[in-house]
Design a protein around this motif. Sequence first.
Motif, PDB file in Angstrom:
ATOM      1  N   GLN A 145       2.606   2.456  -4.151  1.00 60.38           N
ATOM      2  CA  GLN A 145       2.070   2.507  -5.601  1.00 60.38           C
ATOM      3  C   GLN A 145       2.406   3.725  -6.523  1.00 60.38           C
ATOM      4  OE1 GLN A 145       1.658  -0.933  -6.562  1.00 60.38           O
ATOM      5  NE2 GLN A 145       0.857  -0.428  -8.455  1.00 60.38           N
ATOM      6  N   GLU A 146       1.681   4.493  -5.985  1.00 59.43           N
ATOM      7  CA  GLU A 146       1.802   5.970  -6.679  1.00 59.43           C
ATOM      8  C   GLU A 146       2.987   6.720  -6.806  1.00 59.43           C
ATOM      9  OE1 GLU A 146      -1.715   7.750  -4.738  1.00 59.43           O
ATOM     10  OE2 GLU A 146      -2.892   7.393  -6.639  1.00 59.43           O
ATOM     11  N   ILE A 147       3.779   6.517  -5.737  1.00 60.20           N
ATOM     12  CA  ILE A 147       5.294   7.080  -5.695  1.00 60.20           C
ATOM     13  C   ILE A 147       6.095   6.201  -6.435  1.00 60.20           C
ATOM     14  CG2 ILE A 147       7.236   7.417  -4.253  1.00 60.20           C
ATOM     15  CD1 ILE A 147       5.217   8.225  -1.799  1.00 60.20           C
ATOM     16  N   ALA A 481       7.418   5.504   1.714  1.00 55.44           N
ATOM     17  CA  ALA A 481       6.031   5.341   1.684  1.00 55.44           C
ATOM     18  C   ALA A 481       5.494   4.524   2.570  1.00 55.44           C
ATOM     19  CB  ALA A 481       5.691   5.443   0.402  1.00 55.44           C
ATOM     20  N   VAL A 482       5.967   3.187   2.535  1.00 52.70           N
ATOM     21  CA  VAL A 482       5.717   1.950   3.268  1.00 52.70           C
ATOM     22  C   VAL A 482       5.657   2.267   4.808  1.00 52.70           C
ATOM     23  CG1 VAL A 482       5.674  -0.717   3.882  1.00 52.70           C
ATOM     24  CG2 VAL A 482       5.869   0.252   1.409  1.00 52.70           C
ATOM     25  N   LEU A 483       6.700   2.809   5.190  1.00 55.60           N
ATOM     26  CA  LEU A 483       7.175   2.998   6.607  1.00 55.60           C
ATOM     27  C   LEU A 483       6.554   4.108   7.229  1.00 55.60           C
ATOM     28  CD1 LEU A 483      10.714   1.921   6.547  1.00 55.60           C
ATOM     29  CD2 LEU A 483       8.627   0.373   7.201  1.00 55.60           C
ATOM     30  N   GLY A 484       5.718   4.845   6.301  1.00 54.74           N
ATOM     31  CA  GLY A 484       5.365   6.274   6.662  1.00 54.74           C
ATOM     32  C   GLY A 484       6.007   7.150   7.411  1.00 54.74           C
ATOM     33  N   GLN A 485       7.096   7.338   6.836  1.00 59.49           N
ATOM     34  CA  GLN A 485       8.046   8.346   7.217  1.00 59.49           C
ATOM     35  C   GLN A 485       7.583   9.756   6.480  1.00 59.49           C
ATOM     36  OE1 GLN A 485      12.339   7.488   6.396  1.00 59.49           O
ATOM     37  NE2 GLN A 485      12.325   7.140   8.650  1.00 59.49           N
TER      38      GLN A 485
END
Length: 485
Positions: A145-147, A481-485
Motif C-alpha cells: 500500500q505504501e509503495i 512488494a506483495v511477493l516479498g522480493q
Amino acid sequence: MNSTLKRVAVACLLMFGLLMANVTYLGTVKAESLRNDSRNVRMLYSRYKIDRGWITADNTKTTLAKTVDTGDSKFRFEREYPLGKPFTHVVGWFAPESAAGIESAMGRYLDGSHPDLVVRRAIDMVSGKPAKGASVDLTLNTKAQEIAYKDLASTGKRGAVVAIEPKTGKILTMVSVPSYDPNPLATASKEKVNKAYNKLDKDGDKPLLNRAIDLTYAPGSTFKTVTSAAYLSDDSSRDENTQVDAPDSLPLPGTSISLPNYHGESCGGRATLVEALTISCNTPFAKMGMELGWDKLKEQAEKFGVGKPLAIPLSVAGSSIGKEEGKAELAKTAIGQQSNQMTPLQMAMVAAGIANQGTVMKPYLVNKVFGPDGAEIDGTDPESLSEAVSPEVAGELTKMMISVVENGTGGAAKLPGITVAGKTGTAETSPGKPSHAWFISFAPVDDPQVAVAVFVESGSAGNDATGGAVAAPIAHDVMQAVLGQ
C-alpha cells in the motif's frame, strides 16, 4: 356542575392524548433527525465517550486507526490515524457529525452498537466503564500500500492502484491519489473539521474521491482481455494462435471514418490472437467486437462482475460497457473506448479472474472483527462471484498476457525469476486532451498470489503517457512488494 367537570375531564384527556401523540412522534418519527441534529450537544458528547475499536492490517500487526484517552470529561476519546495519507480512502475518518471509509461502513462494530456486542454493552453499562467497540482487521498489505502510494504521489500523478489476491478476493492494496491527512477531520471541534473538509471539497484535484471505486474511466486496451475472453469462449476451436484480420485501419459501418491502430501503426494485415494482444492492435479487436455483437460482449463483461452491485464493504460505483448503439460504437467499445467505463477495482477483478482459472472471487477489505476482549466475533469467508471463463480459456488468455510482458508493451512489469502476465492500456479521453494510462497484471503465473490494476489519470503523467511506460512500473513495484522480493 357535572357538565362542567365533564368538559374539564374531556379537555384534560385531549391534552394528555396530544401530549402522548407528541412524545410518540418525537420518539419515533423525529428520533433520528433529533439525534443527528447539529445542535444536539448531548449526541456530540456521547460520540466521544466511546472507546472506539481500532482498525488494523497485516493480521493486526499494523495500526491504521486508534483511540486515545484525552482525559477530557466531555471529549474523552479521540481518533488518530498514525499512517495517514496512503490509507485515508480505505480507513476514512471519524468526525463529530459524520464518518467515511471503514470508519463508516463498519461503524456499528467500531462503536460497539452492533447486535454481536450486546452482552459487552450490558457489562460496560452495569460496571460503569466507558463503552468499548470491536476492532476491525483489514486485508491490506501495508508495505505494498505504501509503495503504491509513493509511486503515484511522489511524481505528482493522479490515479489509483488496486491489488487483489486472486484465489480469495482479499484486497491487498487500494490506493487513491491525491490523498489527504485524515487527522484534521477527526478532531472534536466541528468548526475545525468543517474548515478542513471545505478546503478539501473545493480542491480542483478532488482528493476526497476514492478513484479506485468512486469513479469510472475508459479502460482502453486493458479491455481487450475481456473482448478476447468473449471471442475465445464463443468458439472452442479458437486459441492463442487463431489467425485474425489486423488491417492498418478498419472502416466503421455507417460512418465515413476508419478506426486506426495506435499512432497509425501497422499490424501486418493478419495476426494471431497472441500477436495482436502483444502489440495491442486496435483493428482486430474492434472487428471481433462487431462480429460477436453487443449482447455477447455485455454478457462476457458481466461474467467478470461488470454491472453487478458491489460493496467491499465500501460502496463501489457501477462499471458498464454502455448502452447498445451501433456497429461503429461497438467496435470502439471492444477496445475500451466509446461509453465503456470501468473502475480500477473492476479491472483488477478481470486480471484476478483470469489468474484464478476463470473464477472471479468477490473482493473484500475486512479480514476479521475482534471483540473488546480480543476474541474473534466475525470474519470474511472467500466467496465466488462468478465463472467468467473456462479454465481452458483462462489458460489461453494467460499465455497471451505473458507475451505482452515478455515480448510487447508491458516489459516494465517483468520480475526477476517470476513469470508475469499483463496488459497495457492507453485510453483516449476527449479531443485535444492527454490519454489515461492503464496496466493490469498478475504473478506468479504458475501460482498467482497477486493481481493488480494501475490507473493513471489523464494529463498527470505528461501529454503522451502510455500504460507500458507509466502504469506498468507501478504494478511491478506492487507485485514485488506483495511477493516479498
